[in-house]
Design a protein around this motif. Sequence first.
Motif, PDB file in Angstrom:
ATOM      1  N   LEU A 128      94.830  29.818   8.340  1.00  0.00           N
ATOM      2  CA  LEU A 128      94.298  28.385   7.990  1.00  0.00           C
ATOM      3  C   LEU A 128      93.351  29.033   7.099  1.00  0.00           C
ATOM      4  CD1 LEU A 128      94.458  25.920  11.484  1.00  0.00           C
ATOM      5  CD2 LEU A 128      95.778  26.103   8.949  1.00  0.00           C
ATOM      6  N   ALA A 129      92.720  29.817   6.986  1.00  0.00           N
ATOM      7  CA  ALA A 129      91.213  30.317   6.329  1.00  0.00           C
ATOM      8  C   ALA A 129      92.139  30.013   4.947  1.00  0.00           C
ATOM      9  CB  ALA A 129      90.749  31.473   7.217  1.00  0.00           C
ATOM     10  N   GLY A 130      92.775  31.462   4.930  1.00  0.00           N
ATOM     11  CA  GLY A 130      93.452  31.587   4.033  1.00  0.00           C
ATOM     12  C   GLY A 130      93.568  30.695   3.183  1.00  0.00           C
ATOM     13  N   SER A 131      94.281  29.677   3.474  1.00  0.00           N
ATOM     14  CA  SER A 131      94.887  28.343   2.576  1.00  0.00           C
ATOM     15  C   SER A 131      93.987  27.760   2.524  1.00  0.00           C
ATOM     16  CB  SER A 131      95.779  27.600   3.844  1.00  0.00           C
ATOM     17  OG  SER A 131      97.045  28.278   4.625  1.00  0.00           O
ATOM     18  N   ASP A 132      92.794  27.748   3.451  1.00  0.00           N
ATOM     19  CA  ASP A 132      91.915  26.513   2.471  1.00  0.00           C
ATOM     20  C   ASP A 132      91.020  27.931   1.702  1.00  0.00           C
ATOM     21  OD1 ASP A 132      91.468  25.149   4.714  1.00  0.00           O
ATOM     22  OD2 ASP A 132      90.261  25.851   5.816  1.00  0.00           O
ATOM     23  N   GLN A 133      91.122  28.987   1.359  1.00  0.00           N
ATOM     24  CA  GLN A 133      90.590  29.088   0.378  1.00  0.00           C
ATOM     25  C   GLN A 133      91.451  29.213  -1.363  1.00  0.00           C
ATOM     26  OE1 GLN A 133      90.014  33.510   1.392  1.00  0.00           O
ATOM     27  NE2 GLN A 133      88.291  33.152   2.524  1.00  0.00           N
ATOM     28  N   GLU A 134      92.578  29.556  -0.701  1.00  0.00           N
ATOM     29  CA  GLU A 134      93.814  29.316  -1.293  1.00  0.00           C
ATOM     30  C   GLU A 134      93.429  28.034  -2.613  1.00  0.00           C
ATOM     31  OE1 GLU A 134      98.366  28.659  -2.860  1.00  0.00           O
ATOM     32  OE2 GLU A 134      97.443  29.721  -0.947  1.00  0.00           O
ATOM     33  N   ALA A 135      93.249  26.066  -1.553  1.00  0.00           N
ATOM     34  CA  ALA A 135      92.995  25.001  -1.783  1.00  0.00           C
ATOM     35  C   ALA A 135      91.429  25.300  -2.797  1.00  0.00           C
ATOM     36  CB  ALA A 135      92.826  24.133  -0.333  1.00  0.00           C
ATOM     37  N   ALA A 136      91.017  26.320  -2.892  1.00  0.00           N
ATOM     38  CA  ALA A 136      89.661  26.304  -3.206  1.00  0.00           C
ATOM     39  C   ALA A 136      89.210  26.819  -4.682  1.00  0.00           C
ATOM     40  CB  ALA A 136      88.201  26.737  -2.211  1.00  0.00           C
ATOM     41  N   GLN A 137      90.253  27.834  -4.689  1.00  0.00           N
ATOM     42  CA  GLN A 137      90.287  28.040  -5.865  1.00  0.00           C
ATOM     43  C   GLN A 137      91.620  27.166  -6.466  1.00  0.00           C
ATOM     44  OE1 GLN A 137      89.525  30.751  -6.797  1.00  0.00           O
ATOM     45  NE2 GLN A 137      90.799  31.026  -8.777  1.00  0.00           N
ATOM     46  N   LEU A 138      92.655  27.006  -6.114  1.00  0.00           N
ATOM     47  CA  LEU A 138      92.565  25.497  -6.928  1.00  0.00           C
ATOM     48  C   LEU A 138      92.370  24.376  -7.594  1.00  0.00           C
ATOM     49  CD1 LEU A 138      95.531  24.669  -7.663  1.00  0.00           C
ATOM     50  CD2 LEU A 138      96.167  23.558  -5.486  1.00  0.00           C
ATOM     51  N   ARG A 139      91.399  24.186  -6.486  1.00  0.00           N
ATOM     52  CA  ARG A 139      89.996  23.000  -7.254  1.00  0.00           C
ATOM     53  C   ARG A 139      89.523  23.754  -8.326  1.00  0.00           C
ATOM     54  NH1 ARG A 139      89.958  22.375  -1.258  1.00  0.00           N
ATOM     55  NH2 ARG A 139      90.561  20.004  -0.909  1.00  0.00           N
ATOM     56  N   ARG A 140      88.723  25.164  -8.021  1.00  0.00           N
ATOM     57  CA  ARG A 140      88.067  24.867  -9.326  1.00  0.00           C
ATOM     58  C   ARG A 140      89.334  25.132 -10.664  1.00  0.00           C
ATOM     59  NH1 ARG A 140      86.128  28.607  -5.006  1.00  0.00           N
ATOM     60  NH2 ARG A 140      87.882  30.031  -5.571  1.00  0.00           N
ATOM     61  N   GLU A 141      90.330  25.749 -10.387  1.00  0.00           N
ATOM     62  CA  GLU A 141      91.440  26.078 -11.180  1.00  0.00           C
ATOM     63  C   GLU A 141      91.548  24.761 -12.151  1.00  0.00           C
ATOM     64  OE1 GLU A 141      94.674  27.770 -10.242  1.00  0.00           O
ATOM     65  OE2 GLU A 141      93.516  30.342  -9.553  1.00  0.00           O
ATOM     66  N   LEU A 142      92.692  23.510 -11.339  1.00  0.00           N
ATOM     67  CA  LEU A 142      92.279  22.245 -12.054  1.00  0.00           C
ATOM     68  C   LEU A 142      91.015  21.200 -12.819  1.00  0.00           C
ATOM     69  CD1 LEU A 142      94.499  20.723  -8.201  1.00  0.00           C
ATOM     70  CD2 LEU A 142      94.978  21.871 -11.435  1.00  0.00           C
TER      71      LEU A 142
END
Length: 203
Positions: A128-142
């Motif tokens: 879950l921690a890795g998934s949250d990091q991926e989501a945060a990175q995607l938000r920055r990219e978007l």
Amino acid sequence: MMKRNLLVIGLAVLLSACGFQLRGTGDVQFAIKELNVTARDAYGDTVQELREVLNRNDVRVHAGAPYKLIISRETENRRSASYSSGARTAEYELTMALEYEIRGARDLLLTSNKVEVQNYYQQDDNNLAGSDQEAAQLRRELRRELIQQLALNLQQITPEQLDQLQQTAEARAKAEAEALEAARRARESQVAPQQSPIELPIQ
């Protein structure tokens, strides 16, 4: 070492000759040279990054500019895009949208628009921690994509167009004010004057 440096330089020259540019690093030419930029969240990441993009491209951002860009609404929506065999979400679709408007003199609305981007990320229940990091990175990219789209929209606007929109907005505001005044006068003219009560003689 010398050969390696020469190879890197040679590749850079070749790529630049082919018109290659890293995404987000190309200069954007704006016809608008000064603009006030505000948002409901005045210190949010979006408005701060937008100001940086404008400043880097020779747009002077200041409160005294003749036109104001207002980020009126910023939204984020996440929905399940696919499921695993255990009926758990395996992939999410993340959508971010930004609504904005441009106002001129007398705070008149000149134009408004919306930009929207979306992408997907994996949900790993075992990490879950890795998934949250991926989501945060995607938000920055978007967010960067949103700002890029907004910058491209602003690039298409010229001061002449804004001046014309200002004239149209002023004419519309004047017509609305005159219509309200005419309606008020019509209401007043329809009110019958109050009559004094009739006094009957005392018998």
